[in-house]
Design a protein around this motif. Structure first.
Motif, PDB file in Angstrom:
ATOM      1  N   ARG A  73       0.847  -1.196   0.000  1.00 45.54           N
ATOM      2  CA  ARG A  73       0.000   0.000   0.000  1.00 45.54           C
ATOM      3  C   ARG A  73       0.882   1.245   0.000  1.00 45.54           C
ATOM      4  NH1 ARG A  73      -4.544  -0.616   4.554  1.00 45.54           N
ATOM      5  NH2 ARG A  73      -5.302   1.224   3.396  1.00 45.54           N
ATOM      6  N   ASP A  74       0.374   2.296  -0.574  1.00 44.17           N
ATOM      7  CA  ASP A  74       1.127   3.540  -0.679  1.00 44.17           C
ATOM      8  C   ASP A  74       1.505   4.067   0.703  1.00 44.17           C
ATOM      9  OD1 ASP A  74       2.260   5.794  -1.953  1.00 44.17           O
ATOM     10  OD2 ASP A  74       0.447   6.963  -1.544  1.00 44.17           O
ATOM     11  N   ASN A  75       2.716   4.594   0.821  1.00 46.33           N
ATOM     12  CA  ASN A  75       3.220   5.137   2.089  1.00 46.33           C
ATOM     13  C   ASN A  75       3.580   6.608   1.883  1.00 46.33           C
ATOM     14  OD1 ASN A  75       4.289   5.453   4.665  1.00 46.33           O
ATOM     15  ND2 ASN A  75       6.289   4.596   4.097  1.00 46.33           N
ATOM     16  N   PRO A  76       2.621   7.515   2.015  1.00 44.51           N
ATOM     17  CA  PRO A  76       2.881   8.936   1.731  1.00 44.51           C
ATOM     18  C   PRO A  76       4.003   9.518   2.576  1.00 44.51           C
ATOM     19  CG  PRO A  76       0.516   8.520   1.902  1.00 44.51           C
ATOM     20  CD  PRO A  76       1.214   7.280   2.370  1.00 44.51           C
ATOM     21  N   GLY A  77       4.053   9.138   3.857  1.00 43.98           N
ATOM     22  CA  GLY A  77       5.121   9.665   4.706  1.00 43.98           C
ATOM     23  C   GLY A  77       6.490   9.254   4.212  1.00 43.98           C
TER      24      GLY A  77
END
Length: 387
Positions: free
Chosen positions: A369-373
């Protein structure tokens, strides 16, 4: 030659020496009284000695030494960074190339330092106090030199006056910083009152030493012994007088040494200043924003004070988009920062290089899953200053 027949008792000569015939009972009584008088006289001549109470040991305190060495190995001379700009030490390989390592160092305007790296976590104030957590130690040092240490040797609590406690393989030690203390271990319990008096309850029994040179020993060869402190005393359950030298006073117990403060120090090949892309650029752009001027002014002023052998500005992106696009964007951003620094009179010989998405410092995705941080950390510009 006269032959004397052997008695039955003497047939045991191979096991024990032959004894002369026993005297009659009256003679035994007289001989016993004489022997007792001789023993008392011998005791009076030789005196009766108490065992010495062991001195309370001050265990060797590692202090902040190992933690300090860990910090020194991961640090170097730092510029005074602006708020929001992180600085980390630069480690280079044998060919002089910068080793891209995880970890960061941040120093705020007051000189307080935070360092997170493989060597450990360091939170150090400008006065050298702080907290270090490494693979070997958890060390807390206060501004006055007091603090605590937890490591394989035990747990130390040290106060600024030299008092403190230790719990570890040597038992439990408490010192009051004034010469008094206690020590509980496998050997028993030792009390040092700091005035020359004390008590040891252990393998020799119970031994008490008083400040006036008197004392008591319970459990010794005589069962009980009393020392009056005036050169006389008594021994035995039925007290008999013997000569006894006054007991020497106990030396005062030691003090715990103060802990060393942390001192950030130099590292091999320079340092890396890291700026988030939010500080300099709009999203997906390579033009330096107008409001980034203050940051660049401060950074330029700091760089001007550092004798640098070389400066390389390195652009990095996250993994969004194609490899080719990210490589081009990272190169253009690095070139834009070099141009901005040159306009401010520094980094005239600086080079610019883009690394695209090839050197992340955080995962772009977590469990698919995408990890924006993480992507935010990867979108950055680094200024490698080789010193």
């Amino acid at each position: 030659m006269r032959i004397v027949p052997l008695s039955l008792a003497c047939l045991s000569v191979l096991l024990s020496a032959c004894s002369p015939p026993s005297p009659p009972p009256a003679a035994q009584a007289e001989a016993g009284a004489a022997a007792t008088e001789e023993q008392d006289a011998a005791s009076a001549d030789a005196g009766f000695e108490f065992p010495a109470i062991p001195q309370i040991m001050v265990p060797s305190i590692v202090g902040s030494g190992p933690a300090q060495r860990q910090l020194e190995s991961s640090m170097q001379a730092l510029i005074d960074p602006l708020a929001g700009i992180s600085v980390r030490p630069a480690n280079c390989s044998t060919d002089g190339a910068l080793v891209n390592e995880s970890g960061f160092t941040n120093v705020d305007a007051a000189g307080n330092l935070q360092r997170v790296a493989g060597e450990g976590v360091f939170d150090v104030a400008a006065d050298g106090s702080g907290l270090a957590v490494t693979g070997e130690d958890v060390v807390r040092v206060n501004p006055d030199g007091s603090g605590s240490i937890v490591n394989s040797a035990g747990t130390f609590e040290v106060k600024a006056d030299g008092s403190g406690t230790y719990v570890g393989e040597f038992g439990h030690i408490a010192l009051d910083g004034k010469g008094g203390g206690t020590w509980v271990g496998d050997f028993g319990n030792i009390e040092n009152h700091g005035d020359g008096s004390g008590l040891w309850v252990g393998e020799e029994g119970s031994i008490e030493v008083r400040a006036d040179g008197s004392g008591r020993w319970i459990g010794g060869p005589e069962g009980i012994a009393e020392n009056r402190g005036d050169g006389t005393g008594t021994v035995g359950a039925v007290a008999r007088e013997v000569r006894m030298a006054p007991l020497p006073p106990l030396p005062p117990a030691g003090r715990f040494p103060l802990l060393d403060r942390f001192r950030p120090s130099g590292a091999p090949c320079g340092f890396v200043v890291t700026l988030s892309d939010k500080v300099l650029f709009d999203f997906d752009k390579a033009q330096v924003r107008a409001d980034a001027g203050e940051v660049l002014d401060g950074l330029s002023g700091a760089l001007a004070k550092v004798p640098a052998r070389a400066i390389e500005v390195r652009g990095h992106t996250d993994a969004k988009g194609s490899d080719a696009y990210n490589q081009d964007l990272s190169e253009r951003r690095a070139q834009a920062v070099v141009a901005a620094l040159r306009q401010r009179g520094v980094a005239q010989d600086a080079s610019a290089r883009g690394y695209g998405e090839t050197q992340p410092v955080a995962p772009n995705e977590v469990d698919g899953r995408d990890n924006p941080g993480g992507r935010q950390l990867n979108r950055r510009v680094e200024i490698f200053v080789r010193t």
